[in-house]
Scaffold this active site. Sequence first.
Site, PDB file in Angstrom:
ATOM      1  N   HIS A 121       0.841  -1.240   0.039  1.00  8.67           N
ATOM      2  CA  HIS A 121       0.002  -0.070  -0.121  1.00  8.67           C
ATOM      3  C   HIS A 121       1.034   1.360   0.021  1.00  8.67           C
ATOM      4  O   HIS A 121       2.046   1.060   0.451  1.00  8.67           O
ATOM      5  CB  HIS A 121      -0.824  -0.025   1.091  1.00  8.67           C
ATOM      6  CG  HIS A 121      -1.915   0.904   1.322  1.00  8.67           C
ATOM      7  ND1 HIS A 121      -1.590   2.270   1.657  1.00  8.67           N
ATOM      8  CD2 HIS A 121      -3.333   0.729   1.106  1.00  8.67           C
ATOM      9  CE1 HIS A 121      -3.042   2.890   1.712  1.00  8.67           C
ATOM     10  NE2 HIS A 121      -3.759   2.241   1.383  1.00  8.67           N
ATOM     11  N   ASP A 198       3.018  -4.442   7.799  1.00  4.01           N
ATOM     12  CA  ASP A 198       1.920  -3.429   7.609  1.00  4.01           C
ATOM     13  C   ASP A 198       0.756  -4.470   7.709  1.00  4.01           C
ATOM     14  O   ASP A 198       0.353  -5.422   6.973  1.00  4.01           O
ATOM     15  CB  ASP A 198       1.929  -3.048   6.403  1.00  4.01           C
ATOM     16  CG  ASP A 198       0.407  -2.293   6.110  1.00  4.01           C
ATOM     17  OD1 ASP A 198      -0.208  -2.245   6.740  1.00  4.01           O
ATOM     18  OD2 ASP A 198       0.331  -1.602   4.972  1.00  4.01           O
ATOM     19  N   GLN A 201      -4.305  -5.200   6.899  1.00  3.13           N
ATOM     20  CA  GLN A 201      -5.490  -6.359   6.380  1.00  3.13           C
ATOM     21  C   GLN A 201      -5.146  -7.601   7.100  1.00  3.13           C
ATOM     22  O   GLN A 201      -5.908  -8.726   6.923  1.00  3.13           O
ATOM     23  CB  GLN A 201      -5.236  -6.552   4.862  1.00  3.13           C
ATOM     24  CG  GLN A 201      -5.444  -5.153   3.959  1.00  3.13           C
ATOM     25  CD  GLN A 201      -6.702  -4.529   3.900  1.00  3.13           C
ATOM     26  OE1 GLN A 201      -7.706  -5.401   4.275  1.00  3.13           O
ATOM     27  NE2 GLN A 201      -6.992  -3.305   3.899  1.00  3.13           N
ATOM     28  N   LYS A 224     -10.926  -1.102  10.208  1.00  7.38           N
ATOM     29  CA  LYS A 224     -11.109  -2.099   9.562  1.00  7.38           C
ATOM     30  C   LYS A 224     -11.400  -3.569   9.971  1.00  7.38           C
ATOM     31  O   LYS A 224     -11.690  -4.598   9.678  1.00  7.38           O
ATOM     32  CB  LYS A 224      -9.544  -2.457   8.783  1.00  7.38           C
ATOM     33  CG  LYS A 224      -9.104  -1.545   7.711  1.00  7.38           C
ATOM     34  CD  LYS A 224      -7.962  -1.669   6.853  1.00  7.38           C
ATOM     35  CE  LYS A 224      -7.358  -0.419   6.259  1.00  7.38           C
ATOM     36  NZ  LYS A 224      -8.261  -0.032   5.052  1.00  7.38           N
ATOM     37  N   CYS A 361      -4.761   2.553  -3.719  1.00  7.36           N
ATOM     38  CA  CYS A 361      -3.763   3.029  -3.090  1.00  7.36           C
ATOM     39  C   CYS A 361      -2.526   2.047  -3.252  1.00  7.36           C
ATOM     40  O   CYS A 361      -1.557   1.729  -2.371  1.00  7.36           O
ATOM     41  CB  CYS A 361      -3.807   3.235  -1.634  1.00  7.36           C
ATOM     42  SG  CYS A 361      -5.134   4.685  -1.391  1.00  7.36           S
TER      43      CYS A 361
END
Length: 406
Positions: A121, A198, A201, A224, A361
């Site tokens: 991302h 990261d 997700q 999220k 993104c």
Amino acid sequence: MDVQAIRQQFPILQQEVNGHPLVYLDSSATSQKPQSVIDAVENYYRHDNSNVHRGVHTLGTRATEKYEGAREKVRRFINAASTQEVIFTRGTTTAINTVASSYGREKLASGDEIVITPMEHHSNIIPWQQAAKATGATLKYMPLQPDGTIRLEDAEETITERTKIVAITHVSNVLGTINPVKEIAAIAHKNDAVVLVDGAQGAPHLKLDMADLDCDFYAFSGHKMGAPTGIGVLYGKKQLLENMEPFEFGGEMIDFVNLYDSTWKELPWKFEGGTPIIAGAIGLGAAIDFLNEVGMDAITEHEVKLAEYAMEQLRKIDGITIYGPEKRAALVTFNLDDVHPHDTATALDAEGIAVRAGHHCAQPLMRWLDVTATARASFYLYNTEEDVDRLVEGLLKTKEYFGDVF
């Protein structure tokens, strides 16, 4: 896992959009919020609204207890060793920028390498571009396989003794690839590099264990995973965080201020300058309670089956291209031949189906895929096979409509 009972706890799902029952397939962008989270935030503002850590009055004490109680919930959720390793941030982006600025710019020098991947991302690319420009370090990309996965052999070859930082997504927000971050962390540590994951997700969908992953930093966002927007977490190993300078300066993070010099509070507060995101943290704590009640293993199992079903059904549509590996997280990114993904998303919205369209993104990944944009359907614990069926029906209508037009 009783999905229908779970759906009843999300008020927003009980509505029609454009005359059709809402099918929400954009949870990778932001998830919907259960009533318990909405109630927790409202209750704070109705009964406990006060700043934290500063006042000795009753409201301040209650607010502080809930705020710090949420930190302990996060610690247990990710199995961190201490609440000192849990930093509240505005989200994944702020968390990554904190590490890139407070750790990266301090530790990097000319000749050093930062290793990332083309699937990242933008929030896990641009901070490292800027850190490289500021320090003279080199940005280096780990190659992807044709299906959008990473081979550990390529990781071994890319990560060298010159590598100081490896920054990699746990789960791709476009491909659904679940990266072997534990194994990559081991390779990095063998070369004396630190690893940032990261987890934007990853945290909503996978059971996390920082002790097992052994990454040095892990960043994720609350919105999220059923929590409010504007709240996130940076996990960092205590020894690393203690030796980092704060990213923001001002109230809340100071210990003592004189005219020409100042000292900082201990962890975790030295990284939480200004009035913190109190209601957001309380909402995140409530979201974690909700996810724990359902069970992260059950959520993962449900989503794996849903992704498999979606792949199976979507492949029956002529003229569809699906991107990413066979084994994936709970999302499917695709394009219909001769239909722009924005047109696909608009046509689906007319049927009450919410999907994402654009570059997500992830423009370098779009170029790697040789497309300008894609459509994406992403699932969460409240989605069903009936939602997938509605998606397929909507795509068939879309295909028929644009076939007739052109």
